[in-house]
Design a protein around this motif. Structure first.
Motif, PDB file in Angstrom:
ATOM      1  N   THR A 169      -5.698   3.833   8.037  1.00  0.00           N
ATOM      2  CA  THR A 169      -4.787   4.414   7.055  1.00  0.00           C
ATOM      3  C   THR A 169      -5.535   4.725   5.770  1.00  0.00           C
ATOM      4  O   THR A 169      -6.143   3.829   5.173  1.00  0.00           O
TER       5      THR A 169
ATOM      6  N   GLU B 198      -0.655   9.876   2.378  1.00  0.00           N
ATOM      7  CA  GLU B 198      -1.224   9.049   3.438  1.00  0.00           C
ATOM      8  C   GLU B 198      -1.708   9.893   4.608  1.00  0.00           C
ATOM      9  O   GLU B 198      -1.084  10.886   4.990  1.00  0.00           O
TER      10      GLU B 198
ATOM     11  N   THR C 129      -3.067   8.845   8.533  1.00  0.00           N
ATOM     12  CA  THR C 129      -3.322   7.766   9.483  1.00  0.00           C
ATOM     13  C   THR C 129      -3.908   8.331  10.765  1.00  0.00           C
ATOM     14  O   THR C 129      -3.532   9.421  11.209  1.00  0.00           O
TER      15      THR C 129
ATOM     16  N   THR D 166      -5.461   1.441  14.067  1.00  0.00           N
ATOM     17  CA  THR D 166      -4.829   2.341  13.104  1.00  0.00           C
ATOM     18  C   THR D 166      -5.642   2.339  11.823  1.00  0.00           C
ATOM     19  O   THR D 166      -5.860   1.291  11.222  1.00  0.00           O
TER      20      THR D 166
ATOM     21  N   GLN E 175      -4.416   6.930  14.589  1.00  0.00           N
ATOM     22  CA  GLN E 175      -4.007   5.838  15.474  1.00  0.00           C
ATOM     23  C   GLN E 175      -4.384   6.168  16.907  1.00  0.00           C
ATOM     24  O   GLN E 175      -4.187   7.297  17.366  1.00  0.00           O
TER      25      GLN E 175
ATOM     26  N   GLN F   5       4.172   8.462   1.415  1.00  0.00           N
ATOM     27  CA  GLN F   5       4.837   7.167   1.534  1.00  0.00           C
ATOM     28  C   GLN F   5       4.815   6.477   0.176  1.00  0.00           C
ATOM     29  O   GLN F   5       3.744   6.233  -0.383  1.00  0.00           O
TER      30      GLN F   5
ATOM     31  N   ARG G 128      -1.534  11.527  11.499  1.00  0.00           N
ATOM     32  CA  ARG G 128      -0.311  11.818  10.751  1.00  0.00           C
ATOM     33  C   ARG G 128      -0.639  12.039   9.281  1.00  0.00           C
ATOM     34  O   ARG G 128      -1.428  11.288   8.697  1.00  0.00           O
TER      35      ARG G 128
ATOM     36  N   ARG H 146      -4.966   6.021   1.972  1.00  0.00           N
ATOM     37  CA  ARG H 146      -3.945   6.230   0.940  1.00  0.00           C
ATOM     38  C   ARG H 146      -4.607   6.806  -0.304  1.00  0.00           C
ATOM     39  O   ARG H 146      -5.553   6.234  -0.828  1.00  0.00           O
TER      40      ARG H 146
ATOM     41  N   GLU I 180      -7.536   1.292   5.002  1.00  0.00           N
ATOM     42  CA  GLU I 180      -7.205   0.047   5.685  1.00  0.00           C
ATOM     43  C   GLU I 180      -7.323   0.244   7.189  1.00  0.00           C
ATOM     44  O   GLU I 180      -7.017   1.327   7.705  1.00  0.00           O
TER      45      GLU I 180
END
Length: 236
Positions: free
Chosen positions: A221, A169, A171, A219, A173, A164, A160, A223, A209
Motif C-alpha cells: 500500500t 492510495e 495498492t 498487499t 495485491q 481513502q 487499485r 499512501r 506498507e
C-alpha cells in the motif's frame, strides 16, 4: 535581477533532482543485474568450463540433465534481460496519462509472465498525481510486480487506485504464497527492491506498507498526501 536569480536557482535545483533520479535508476539497474543476470552468467560460465575440462580429460560428454539445467539458467537470464528492457521502456506517456499507460503495461506484463493483473480505479474518486509522482508510482508498481513474478508464485494480482481518508492510495495485491517482511528486511535477495520501493514513496512525502501473512498473499500500500488545494481527488 532577483527574479532571474530565482529562475536560475530553480533550474539548477531541477537539474540536480533529474541527476539524482538518473543515479537512482542506475543503482536499481545495477542491483538487478548483479542479483539476477550476473549470477546466472557466472553460473553458466563455471558449468561450461567444467564440462570443457571434463571433455579435455577424456570424460563423458554432457548428459541430457546437465544440458537441461544449462538451458533453464540461460532461459532465466534471457527473461531477466527482457524484463529490464521492458521496465526501462515503460514511462508515463504525457499524451496518454497514468491510467492508460498502466493499463498498457499490465497487459504486456500479463502476456509475458502468465499472471493476470487487473487495474481497478474508483470511478467517483480518481486520484490526481503530479508528473513526478506518476513516474515514481510506475517504478514502484514495476518493482512490486517483478517481486510477484520472481518470488510469490502468484497467478493473479490487482492494482487499485483511489482515495481513502483524504489520502491518495495505490495498492498492489497478489494471491501468492506471501513472506515475512521483517525477515526479508534483515537479509535476502528481495530486500533491496523493498527498500527502493519504500524510498521512492517516502521521497514523494508518502509512505509504503507491506502486509504479507505467509500463505495468504501480499498487499503493498502506497499512501500519498492530498494535493495542495485539492481534496485528493482528480484535477478540479
Amino acid at each position: 535581477a532577483a527574479q532571474a536569480a530565482i529562475a536560475i536557482e530553480n533550474a539548477r535545483l531541477y537539474a540536480e533532482v533529474g541527476s539524482l533520479a538518473t543515479l537512482q535508476e542506475r543503482e536499481r539497474i545495477a542491483r538487478e543485474m548483479h542479483d539476477g543476470l550476473a549470477q546466472a552468467l557466472s553460473f553458466l560460465r563455471f558449468r561450461l568450463r567444467t564440462l570443457e575440462d571434463r571433455l579435455e580429460d577424456g570424460g563423458q560428454p554432457p548428459a541430457s540433465p546437465e544440458l537441461a539445467e544449462l538451458r533453464v539458467v540461460a532461459g532465466k537470464a534471457f527473461e531477466e534481460v527482457r524484463q529490464s528492457i521492458f521496465g526501462l521502456r515503460t514511462m508515463v506517456s504525457r499524451s496518454l496519462g497514468l491510467i492508460p499507460t498502466l493499463a498498457e503495461y499490465l497487459h504486456e506484463f500479463s502476456a509475458q509472465h502468465g499472471i493476470q493483473v487487473d487495474l481497478q480505479v474508483q470511478e467517483d474518486r480518481v486520484p490526481g498525481f503530479s508528473s513526478a509522482e506518476e513516474t515514481q508510482l510506475v517504478r514502484i508498481i514495476q518493482e512490486a510486480l517483478t517481486n510477484i513474478w520472481k518470488h510469490a508464485k502468484a497467478t493473479r494480482a490487482v492494482i487499485r487506485l483511489g482515495v481513502q481518508d483524504g489520502h491518495r492510495e495505490v495498492t498492489i495485491q497478489d494471491n501468492g504464497r506471501g513472506f515475512e517482511p521483517e525477515r526479508i528486511r534483515k537479509g535476502g535477495s528481495s530486500r533491496f527492491g523493498l527498500e527502493t520501493m519504500r524510498e521512492r514513496a517516502e521521497g514523494l512525502g508518502g509512505s509504503l506498507e507491506i502486509e504479507s501473512p505467509p500463505g495468504a498473499g501480499t498487499t503493498v500500500t502506497i499512501r500519498l498526501p492530498r494535493l495542495p488545494g485539492r481534496n485528493g481527488d482528480g484535477p478540479d
